[in-house]
Design an enzyme around this catalytic site. Sequence first.
Site, PDB file in Angstrom:
ATOM      1  N   LYS A  43      38.347   5.039  33.980  1.00 38.72           N
ATOM      2  CA  LYS A  43      38.336   3.633  33.578  1.00 38.72           C
ATOM      3  C   LYS A  43      39.448   2.831  34.248  1.00 38.72           C
ATOM      4  O   LYS A  43      39.241   1.678  34.627  1.00 38.72           O
ATOM      5  CB  LYS A  43      38.454   3.585  32.051  1.00 38.72           C
ATOM      6  CG  LYS A  43      38.556   2.224  31.423  1.00 38.72           C
ATOM      7  CD  LYS A  43      38.377   2.280  29.908  1.00 38.72           C
ATOM      8  CE  LYS A  43      39.102   3.384  29.199  1.00 38.72           C
ATOM      9  NZ  LYS A  43      40.547   3.463  29.369  1.00 38.72           N
ATOM     10  N   LYS A  60      46.292  -4.586  30.044  1.00 37.74           N
ATOM     11  CA  LYS A  60      46.092  -3.439  29.144  1.00 37.74           C
ATOM     12  C   LYS A  60      46.768  -3.799  27.824  1.00 37.74           C
ATOM     13  O   LYS A  60      47.991  -3.875  27.757  1.00 37.74           O
ATOM     14  CB  LYS A  60      46.727  -2.188  29.758  1.00 37.74           C
ATOM     15  CG  LYS A  60      46.703  -0.955  28.871  1.00 37.74           C
ATOM     16  CD  LYS A  60      45.511  -0.107  29.175  1.00 37.74           C
ATOM     17  CE  LYS A  60      45.592   1.223  28.414  1.00 37.74           C
ATOM     18  NZ  LYS A  60      44.496   2.117  28.798  1.00 37.74           N
ATOM     19  N   LEU A 107      37.340   9.704  44.670  1.00 34.23           N
ATOM     20  CA  LEU A 107      37.932   9.438  45.975  1.00 34.23           C
ATOM     21  C   LEU A 107      39.109  10.366  46.242  1.00 34.23           C
ATOM     22  O   LEU A 107      39.984  10.542  45.393  1.00 34.23           O
ATOM     23  CB  LEU A 107      38.402   7.982  46.051  1.00 34.23           C
ATOM     24  CG  LEU A 107      37.311   6.920  45.876  1.00 34.23           C
ATOM     25  CD1 LEU A 107      37.922   5.531  45.833  1.00 34.23           C
ATOM     26  CD2 LEU A 107      36.286   7.021  47.000  1.00 34.23           C
TER      27      LEU A 107
END
EC number: 6.3.3.3
Length: 209
Positions: free
Chosen positions: A16, A33, A186
């Site tokens: 996320k 956040k 990745l």
Amino acid sequence: MTRAIVVTATDTDVGKTVFSAGLAGLLDGCYWKPVQAGLADGTDSDTVRRLSGLPDDRILPEAYRLETPASPHHAAAIDNVVIDPALLAPPPCDRRLVIEGAGGLLVPLAGGLLFADIFAGWRFETVVVARTALGTINHSLLTIEALRARDIPILGIAFIGDPQEESERTIAAIGGVRRLGRLPRLDPLDAGTLAAAFAAAFSPEDFAP
């Protein structure tokens, strides 16, 4: 009025934060956040700062920074902090604001207050980030169901991991949500590789207000 997208996930460690960094970079927006639990090993804001390519002033400070790496309600209790939902108002931003929750949708903040309750009050469009691994159909559909039960708008679902066409298609079809795309894992993971992979998997129009 703040124009925001909430990013939630089916579980913790789905990816996320990486998705939020890619999205904030793609939209050339801001990132926030609300509650960070655990500081010693770096924060999610630090990760987004490193991966998004955004200037520091667009990584907005958390409402709460808790020392203990745990669910926010437990971390707050250990740290002797009381989380006040009134302080979880999205900060102003003159661009699209990407808001990253903690863990999954039903993570508790204080007492019986869940992140889902905060999201329901905001009523911003929400992206569900899900794994492609085995088990994701159940986790994803439960998350979609919980969002709908609270009348939280769903922008769509984004997957992270190796391609699993049948699972991805099934979740979108049964859940009745838009399939936004899939971000591969990745290696190496840096601002350049993330920007390239995110632009290949998604477009800004996918997230238009």
